[in-house]
Design a protein around this motif. Structure first.
Motif, PDB file in Angstrom:
ATOM      1  N   ILE A 112       5.825   2.964  -1.715  1.00  0.00           N
ATOM      2  CA  ILE A 112       4.394   3.273  -1.558  1.00  0.00           C
ATOM      3  C   ILE A 112       3.777   2.596  -0.330  1.00  0.00           C
ATOM      4  O   ILE A 112       3.155   3.276   0.488  1.00  0.00           O
ATOM      5  CB  ILE A 112       3.616   2.928  -2.850  1.00  0.00           C
ATOM      6  N   LEU A 166      11.016   4.289 -11.139  1.00  0.00           N
ATOM      7  CA  LEU A 166       9.714   3.678 -10.867  1.00  0.00           C
ATOM      8  C   LEU A 166       9.857   2.488  -9.920  1.00  0.00           C
ATOM      9  O   LEU A 166       9.115   2.360  -8.948  1.00  0.00           O
ATOM     10  CB  LEU A 166       9.073   3.217 -12.180  1.00  0.00           C
ATOM     11  N   ILE A 174      10.104  -5.393 -10.131  1.00  0.00           N
ATOM     12  CA  ILE A 174       9.445  -4.364 -10.928  1.00  0.00           C
ATOM     13  C   ILE A 174      10.358  -3.902 -12.059  1.00  0.00           C
ATOM     14  O   ILE A 174       9.931  -3.748 -13.198  1.00  0.00           O
ATOM     15  CB  ILE A 174       9.037  -3.176 -10.048  1.00  0.00           C
ATOM     16  N   GLY A 197       1.823   8.062  -3.982  1.00  0.00           N
ATOM     17  CA  GLY A 197       1.066   6.804  -3.951  1.00  0.00           C
ATOM     18  C   GLY A 197       0.622   6.471  -2.536  1.00  0.00           C
ATOM     19  O   GLY A 197      -0.526   6.102  -2.295  1.00  0.00           O
ATOM     20  N   VAL A 224       7.974   2.511  -6.304  1.00  0.00           N
ATOM     21  CA  VAL A 224       6.816   1.667  -5.981  1.00  0.00           C
ATOM     22  C   VAL A 224       7.020   0.959  -4.640  1.00  0.00           C
ATOM     23  O   VAL A 224       6.085   0.807  -3.850  1.00  0.00           O
ATOM     24  CB  VAL A 224       6.564   0.645  -7.112  1.00  0.00           C
TER      25      VAL A 224
END
Lengths: 307, 335
Positions: free
Chosen positions: A179, A172, A158, A120, A176
């Protein structure tokens, strides 16, 4: 004709510059850092254990083999005994086997989270750093907004998005968060590459813009990112443990993971701290290994240390 | 300086606006959403519909967002639906905020008080025993999961040795409340036993919370001092015969403090994240504890406010840090 050979020459120069001054130079300096080898040994050991865990584990990590020794009333768990060097957990399962098998999921969490965060960040950072127009401004504002939330808080937010937490949602959530960190670092080193002599030379020779970005800028901008990746791998494992502790981890404990084992041990910490001690020690040693590697790499790749 | 501050404040407002939109979207994407959180899973469809229109959730999203912004600007974030049901979340926040401020101030003070001197001494005696030991210590304090360290401290000092309390902010003693900051209250009313009691409750959580910032501050200080002590101006100072103390203070420390100041500011985020874990372990009734409980009980209005506030505090601290550059380094003031 002349121009094509020159283009080739620039390509070779870029590659040669990378190989001699970066990789070889870094290795020359790395050899002098003993800590690097400690880190590499830990990393290699961890990966090796994770790969061969099914053959190393003496028992089935999910079977309640010592259930008869677990008593809720007397608050006892199976003590270390022949065949079970670390004893059992509060469900009567062999602790050593769970730790060994747990290394696999822990490695998976760390590697996947780092890869997703890296991918990402790579896309955002490359686009922002290569285009450096209003796209850069927009991307960096979004990255700033993400960075304005403390990372664990963002990960927790998240993770809470998913109705049914699982190993994947943990990965995940942890990924994230990484990123924007990768994106910011990569953009910075891409911007530095934009004005460097070899990129200007390539542009002057009429190398296609995409080739300039992918062959001349990106490879040279990657080295600080690789350092970050090793350190992020360690923090991902620790963050995943924190998510488990906050009740947002994988509820299915038939597939053991160190962070989850540590989080589950909290209920019996006052009476059986050893249940938390083992997975915690594993996490600390592995995190230390990756951090040591990353830090030595950073020192070795730091242009200030080049001689 | 003023123009710079204003520009930064403008940027902060933009980021906050973006963040409020993110939080708004996030809130609407959460499984179940606010209606099922308020009514529970077994609500009748009619009740759900009534509440949906009451909350304005049947309006278009942009209308909802503007309404959310307007009520947020007037300080109305709704009532808590899980952690302290029925109580306005602003009140929950105001009650718990002083606890977290006390804890984080103690933790960062501890981290600075140990990290900077240790980093300085370690750099001055590079490669020595103290240097090696403190580097190992600082590496371990990053690698150790914060909540495990908290449990460990609690187990050793509260459960086994019994020398320090294992949870809460203060025992049930008769203490007068003035500001909500328990330590400050005790000092103001001169109830010294209350001060001591609050401090005892702060020791273990503060140590657990200080581990990560300590490690970072120590290492940045060490690296910065190593960088600075070979500079030409330090050699000049030595050759013109200044005493060691003057060189340390005026030439080495002052120049080394710039990166350290940034680092301390950047630790605000780590502290807040750490507070979520530490406060939960010690049942310390602060913002972090409320956040952890809020996520477990899906208390959306509370989470919304707390995350927004966390971001504001985080950004404000970083602004202060950037402004403090000017005070430490006159060269920055011009720019």
């Amino acid at each position: 004709m002349v121009i094509t050979t020159r283009k080739k020459r620039v390509d070779e120069l870029a590659r040669a510059d990378m190989e001699t001054s970066l990789v070889a130079g870094a290795w020359r300096r790395l050899r002098r850092i003993p800590v690097f080898f400690v880190g590499v040994t830990i990393m290699a050991g961890f990966v090796l254990v994770a790969l061969s865990a099914p053959w190393l584990a003496p028992h089935d990590p999910t079977a309640a083999l010592l259930l008869d020794q677990v008593s809720k009333a007397r608050n006892t768990i199976p003590a270390p005994q022949p065949g079970y060097p670390l004893g059992g957990d509060d469900q009567g399962r062999d602790l050593l086997s769970r730790l060994l098998i747990g290394s696999r999921q822990t490695l998976l969490v760390g590697v996947l989270a780092t890869l997703i965060g890296f991918a990402g960040g790579l896309v955002l950072g490359t686009v922002a750093g290569a285009l450096a127009s209003w796209v850069d401004t927009v991307i960096m504002r979004v990255v700033d907004a993400m960075l304005s939330i403390p990372s664990l808080l963002l990960a927790v937010s998240i993770a809470a998005l998913f109705a049914h937490p699982s190993q994947l949602t943990v990965i995940l959530a942890v990924a994230v968060v990484q990123i924007p960190i990768f994106a910011r670092l990569l953009r910075g080193s891409m911007l530095a590459q934009r004005v460097s002599d070899h990129v200007l030379a390539a542009q002057a020779l009429g190398v296609r813009p995409s080739a300039v970005v992918f062959r001349h800028m990106l490879p040279n901008a990657l080295s600080p990112v690789i350092v970050l990746a090793t350190i992020v791998l360690a923090t991902s494992i620790i963050d995943a443990a924190a998510l488990s502790f906050l009740g947002l981890g994988n509820p299915d404990d038939t597939v053991p993971e160190w962070g989850q084992m540590l989080a589950r041990a909290q209920d019996v910490f006052d009476t059986h701290p050893e249940l938390a001690f083992w997975p915690a020690s594993c996490i600390i040693v592995v995190a230390l290994g990756f951090t040591l590697c990353g830090e030595s790499l950073r020192d070795a790749l730091d242009p200030k240390n080049r001689r | 300086m003023l123009r710079y501050t204003l520009r930064r404040l403008g940027q902060m407002t933009l980021v906050l606006l973006a963040l409020s939109l993110l939080i708004f979207v996030w809130l609407h994407a959460l499984p179940g959403g606010p209606v099922s959180a308020l009514l529970g899973e077994r609500a009748t469809p009619e009740a759900a519909r009534t509440l949906t229109s009451q909350l304005g959730l049947d309006q278009p999203l942009y209308v909802q967002y503007v309404r959310f912004l307007l009520s947020a600007l007037s300080g109305n974030f709704g009532a808590s639906i899980g952690v302290q049901p029925g109580i306005p979340v602003t009140q929950v926040f105001l009650e718990r905020f002083p606890a977290t401020v006390e804890l984080t101030v103690c933790a960062i003070t501890l981290a600075v008080a140990v990290g900077i001197p240790l980093g300085y001494v370690a750099a001055r005696r590079r490669g020595g025993l103290l240097d090696t030991l403190s580097i190992i210590g600082s590496l371990i304090s990053v690698a150790i999961p914060v909540f495990f360290l908290a449990f460990l401290l609690k187990y050793v000092f509260a459960v086994k040795l019994g020398v320090l309390p294992n949870s809460g902010r203060q025992d049930a003693i008769d203490a007068t409340r003035v500001t909500g900051f328990f330590v400050l209250d005790g000092i103001l009313t001169q109830e010294w036993d209350a001060v001591l009691n609050s401090l005892e409750h702060l020791v273990l959580p503060a140590i657990a919370l200080a581990a990560v910032p300590f490690s970072v501050i120590f290492r940045i200080t060490r690296a910065a001092v190593l960088d600075v002590q070979d500079e030409n101006y330090v050699r000049t100072a030595e050759s013109k015969g200044l005493t060691g103390a003057v060189i340390s203070r005026r030439h080495v420390l002052r120049n080394a403090m710039l990166p350290v100041a940034t680092t301390i500011g950047l630790q605000a985020g780590a502290l807040l994240a750490g507070a979520v874990l530490t406060e939960r372990v010690f049942n310390f009734p602060g913002i972090g504890d409320a956040l952890a409980l809020g996520f477990q009980q899906r208390d959306y209005p509370l989470l919304e406010l707390l995350i927004l506030v966390a971001a504001v505090v985080y950004m404000a601290i970083n602004l202060v840090v950037d402004l403090s550059y000017g005070m430490i380094d006159p060269r920055v003031r011009a720019g």
